[in-house]
Scaffold this motif. Structure first.
Motif, PDB file in Angstrom:
ATOM      1  N   PRO A 269       0.812  -1.231   0.000  1.00  0.00           N
ATOM      2  CA  PRO A 269       0.000   0.000   0.000  1.00  0.00           C
ATOM      3  C   PRO A 269       0.842   1.277   0.000  1.00  0.00           C
ATOM      4  CG  PRO A 269      -0.823  -1.585   1.613  1.00  0.00           C
ATOM      5  CD  PRO A 269       0.507  -2.086   1.161  1.00  0.00           C
ATOM      6  N   ILE A 270       1.974   1.256   0.723  1.00  0.00           N
ATOM      7  CA  ILE A 270       2.847   2.439   0.707  1.00  0.00           C
ATOM      8  C   ILE A 270       3.368   2.687  -0.698  1.00  0.00           C
ATOM      9  CG2 ILE A 270       5.022   3.378   1.567  1.00  0.00           C
ATOM     10  CD1 ILE A 270       4.556   1.905   4.173  1.00  0.00           C
ATOM     11  N   GLN A 271       3.715   1.604  -1.408  1.00  0.00           N
ATOM     12  CA  GLN A 271       4.196   1.751  -2.777  1.00  0.00           C
ATOM     13  C   GLN A 271       3.140   2.399  -3.672  1.00  0.00           C
ATOM     14  OE1 GLN A 271       6.792   2.067  -4.359  1.00  0.00           O
ATOM     15  NE2 GLN A 271       7.441   0.240  -5.467  1.00  0.00           N
ATOM     16  N   ALA A 272       1.891   2.055  -3.470  1.00  0.00           N
ATOM     17  CA  ALA A 272       0.818   2.662  -4.262  1.00  0.00           C
ATOM     18  C   ALA A 272       0.736   4.165  -4.002  1.00  0.00           C
ATOM     19  CB  ALA A 272      -0.518   1.995  -3.937  1.00  0.00           C
ATOM     20  N   ILE A 273       0.906   4.574  -2.758  1.00  0.00           N
ATOM     21  CA  ILE A 273       0.876   6.000  -2.415  1.00  0.00           C
ATOM     22  C   ILE A 273       2.065   6.726  -3.033  1.00  0.00           C
ATOM     23  CG2 ILE A 273       0.977   7.646  -0.509  1.00  0.00           C
ATOM     24  CD1 ILE A 273      -0.440   5.525   1.219  1.00  0.00           C
ATOM     25  N   VAL A 274       3.253   6.118  -2.917  1.00  0.00           N
ATOM     26  CA  VAL A 274       4.447   6.722  -3.507  1.00  0.00           C
ATOM     27  C   VAL A 274       4.299   6.820  -5.023  1.00  0.00           C
ATOM     28  CG1 VAL A 274       6.928   6.413  -3.883  1.00  0.00           C
ATOM     29  CG2 VAL A 274       5.943   5.969  -1.632  1.00  0.00           C
ATOM     30  N   GLY A 275       3.742   5.775  -5.639  1.00  0.00           N
ATOM     31  CA  GLY A 275       3.525   5.820  -7.080  1.00  0.00           C
ATOM     32  C   GLY A 275       2.589   6.933  -7.493  1.00  0.00           C
ATOM     33  N   ASP A 276       1.575   7.197  -6.686  1.00  0.00           N
ATOM     34  CA  ASP A 276       0.659   8.295  -6.973  1.00  0.00           C
ATOM     35  C   ASP A 276       1.393   9.629  -6.944  1.00  0.00           C
ATOM     36  OD1 ASP A 276      -2.107   9.597  -7.078  1.00  0.00           O
ATOM     37  OD2 ASP A 276      -1.327  10.387  -5.193  1.00  0.00           O
ATOM     38  N   GLN A 277       2.232   9.843  -5.944  1.00  0.00           N
ATOM     39  CA  GLN A 277       3.001  11.087  -5.858  1.00  0.00           C
ATOM     40  C   GLN A 277       4.004  11.200  -6.997  1.00  0.00           C
ATOM     41  OE1 GLN A 277       2.329  13.583  -3.555  1.00  0.00           O
ATOM     42  NE2 GLN A 277       0.564  12.240  -3.250  1.00  0.00           N
ATOM     43  N   HIS A 278       4.591  10.068  -7.363  1.00  0.00           N
ATOM     44  CA  HIS A 278       5.514  10.057  -8.501  1.00  0.00           C
ATOM     45  C   HIS A 278       4.787  10.452  -9.785  1.00  0.00           C
ATOM     46  CE1 HIS A 278       8.818   7.664 -10.863  1.00  0.00           C
ATOM     47  NE2 HIS A 278       8.862   8.954 -11.077  1.00  0.00           N
ATOM     48  N   GLY A 279       3.540   9.996  -9.935  1.00  0.00           N
ATOM     49  CA  GLY A 279       2.758  10.368 -11.106  1.00  0.00           C
ATOM     50  C   GLY A 279       2.496  11.859 -11.179  1.00  0.00           C
ATOM     51  N   LEU A 280       2.210  12.480 -10.036  1.00  0.00           N
ATOM     52  CA  LEU A 280       2.006  13.935 -10.014  1.00  0.00           C
ATOM     53  C   LEU A 280       3.275  14.660 -10.437  1.00  0.00           C
ATOM     54  CD1 LEU A 280      -0.005  14.354  -6.673  1.00  0.00           C
ATOM     55  CD2 LEU A 280      -0.908  14.198  -9.010  1.00  0.00           C
ATOM     56  N   ASN A 281       4.432  14.167  -9.964  1.00  0.00           N
ATOM     57  CA  ASN A 281       5.709  14.765 -10.337  1.00  0.00           C
ATOM     58  C   ASN A 281       5.973  14.604 -11.831  1.00  0.00           C
ATOM     59  OD1 ASN A 281       8.874  14.012 -10.735  1.00  0.00           O
ATOM     60  ND2 ASN A 281       8.633  15.721  -9.311  1.00  0.00           N
ATOM     61  N   THR A 282       5.659  13.429 -12.370  1.00  0.00           N
ATOM     62  CA  THR A 282       5.872  13.176 -13.795  1.00  0.00           C
ATOM     63  C   THR A 282       4.984  14.061 -14.645  1.00  0.00           C
ATOM     64  OG1 THR A 282       6.454  10.870 -13.312  1.00  0.00           O
ATOM     65  CG2 THR A 282       5.881  11.400 -15.587  1.00  0.00           C
ATOM     66  N   ARG A 283       3.748  14.270 -14.218  1.00  0.00           N
ATOM     67  CA  ARG A 283       2.841  15.144 -14.972  1.00  0.00           C
ATOM     68  C   ARG A 283       3.398  16.560 -15.047  1.00  0.00           C
ATOM     69  NH1 ARG A 283      -1.075  18.541 -12.871  1.00  0.00           N
ATOM     70  NH2 ARG A 283      -2.519  19.371 -14.453  1.00  0.00           N
TER      71      ARG A 283
END
Length: 501
Positions: A269-283
């Protein structure tokens, strides 16, 4: 030596699409098979294929060794604290596993370091003042630390004190994390470059703090480190599940399985949260990559739908058979109901990543991530009900999920690196400018050699690892809770000298 750097020097535009176009031109769309079909591939495309091949072989081994090193350190800490011998048995078993993975990671990393000079001399000349220095820092810190204490970790059980051995194990584990830090700093700078100037045809470092701590670095470092831990947890869990299905119920197997499921419950679950934040950074910094991942061609006003499924068509500039969920794209990628996401048509055709590749690679990664979360939650439920070691359907699920970490890892790197194309240093240097002036024959020969050698050498290593999984950890002592026996006590370092539970 360096563990290597997943540079994304290949591009589906230069591999899949290029091969397809070559085939179509040479074949003339023949619908008759009376003559053999011949098609040619240029040196750039072959160099990309070669680097993609070596990267995919390489990255799985450092990821596994990073996760296992820290898992072994946790096991040894538990052994020193409790005195239960099965923790030591597990340490020795997984240390052998770690040694093989570490060795294959080092060998494949050396090959990639040579490729920078042989196949990608343009990149080395241009970006060497930054990437070369970062790789040197990795060797001088992480690799020397790992190599210096690996021998004690593997062979020092009867030669040094428990305190010294545990310190060596921890230093090796720290070394793997330092290695990941430098490698991810270099790769992240290529994704979101800053802190540099260009002079005399190459980059010049201006601010090393900005170079290392570039905008995407924190997200990539945490995301990759968690991925390595999850890869190891799934392998460990599959090993425990295999032996539970075979009828073993000794403490070593039970502890192997329960610790792995516990790690997944927390980390997935932590990885899913980190991935979400990474997606915002990539956008923010790579909007074309996000558009390609989503198969989004037109910028939608008032909220963007999520393409849950579809088949992006680069030539027609559309996503065929799209299954859309209104506003969900905006909600996930902007955290706002009506957030705007730029479509691929906002970017010149020559600057667009191949959406067909990254659309599916991202969904493979995300789908497997959801299954990992499910695996951890089901394990927690069964643990509370006292059925964790008896539910065979769950053991089969865990066994099947064993390779999922590797598949998800590779899918994630494909998404990251292919999504950066056609840039090798994003917005600064194109991949086509990075290749060495080689002939097609030269690259073809080296590629064929790599395929043969890698399949032979690393195939043997993987076979040995699978044999080790099938054998499982040995049982040196019977110190099961039922028997109430424990291994001979060792003097544990503070604060690990607490009484056993």
């Amino acid at each position: 030596m360096s563990r290597g750097l997943p540079l994304g020097l290949w591009s589906p535009n230069g591999v899949a699409a290029h091969l397809h176009s070559r085939f179509v031109r040479s074949n003339g769309l023949q619908r008759h098979f009376g003559h053999p079909v011949m098609f040619s591939v240029d040196a750039l495309t072959l160099a990309r294929i070669q680097f993609a091949f070596t990267v995919c072989f390489h990255i799985v081994f450092p990821a596994l060794s990073i996760g296992l090193a820290n898992f072994i350190a946790a096991l040894e800490w538990r052994w020193l604290r409790t005195g239960k011998s099965y923790y030591k048995d597990l340490c020795m078993y997984w240390s052998k596993f770690f040694a093989v993975a570490f060795g294959m990671g080092v060998v494949s990393g050396i090959v990639m370091a040579y490729e920078f000079g042989t196949a990608w001399a343009g990149f080395s000349r241009f970006a060497g003042p930054i990437t070369g220095a970062l790789l040197m820092y990795e060797v001088m810190t992480a690799f020397f630390l790992e190599a210096g204490f690996l021998g004690i970790m593997l062979f020092g059980w009867k030669r040094v004190s428990p305190r010294a051995h545990f310190a060596a194990t921890v230093l090796v584990a720290i070394g793997t994390l330092i290695s990941a830090t430098w490698i991810l700093a270099s790769n992240s700078w290529m994704q979101t470059p800053q802190g540099y100037a260009i002079a005399d045809g190459h980059v010049v470092p201006v601010d090393w703090f900005k170079i290392v701590f570039n905008p995407s670095f924190p997200y990539r470092l945490v995301h990759m480190t968690l991925a390595a831990f999850i890869v190891a947890a799934l392998v460990v869990g599959a090993t425990g599940a295999w032996h539970l299905l075979k009828g073993r119920r000794d403490p070593a197997v039970k502890k192997t399985f329960s610790m792995a499921m516990g790690l997944l419950l927390v980390l997935a679950p932590i990885q899913a949260i980190v991935g979400d934040q990474h997606g915002l950074n990539t956008r923010e910094y790579q909007p074309a990559k996000i558009a390609a991942i989503e198969g989004l061609w037109d910028t939608e006003q008032g909220g963007t739908a999520l393409n849950l499924f579809g088949i992006p068509d680069m030539k027609a500039e559309t996503t065929r058979y799209a299954v859309k969920i209104p506003h969900l794209g905006s909600l996930i990628l902007t955290h706002h109901w009506d957030g705007e996401i730029r479509g691929l048509k906002d970017f010149p055709p020559g600057d667009r990543p191949n959406s067909t590749i990254v659309f599916f690679s991202f969904r493979v990664m995300a789908g497997l991530g959801m299954l990992m979360i499910l695996l951890g939650v089901l394990g927690w439920v069964l643990k509370r009900r006292g059925r964790l070691y008896e539910a065979k359907w769950f053991h089969r699920f865990a066994l099947v999920m064993g390779p999922a970490g590797f598949i998800s890892l590779l899918a994630g790197w494909i998404t990251t690196e292919v999504g950066r194309q056609p840039w090798v240093v994003y917005g600064v240097m194109r991949t086509s400018q990075a290749v060495s002036p080689l002939t097609t024959q030269q690259v073809s020969l080296s590629l064929m050699t790599f395929v043969v050698v890698y399949v032979a050498v690393f195939g043997t290593g993987v076979y040995y690892l699978l044999k080790m999984i099938g054998t499982g950890p040995s049982i040196a002592h019977d110190d099961s809770p039922e028997a109430g026996e424990q291994a001979p006590r060792h003097t544990a370092p503070q604060p690990f000298a607490a009484a056993s539970r």
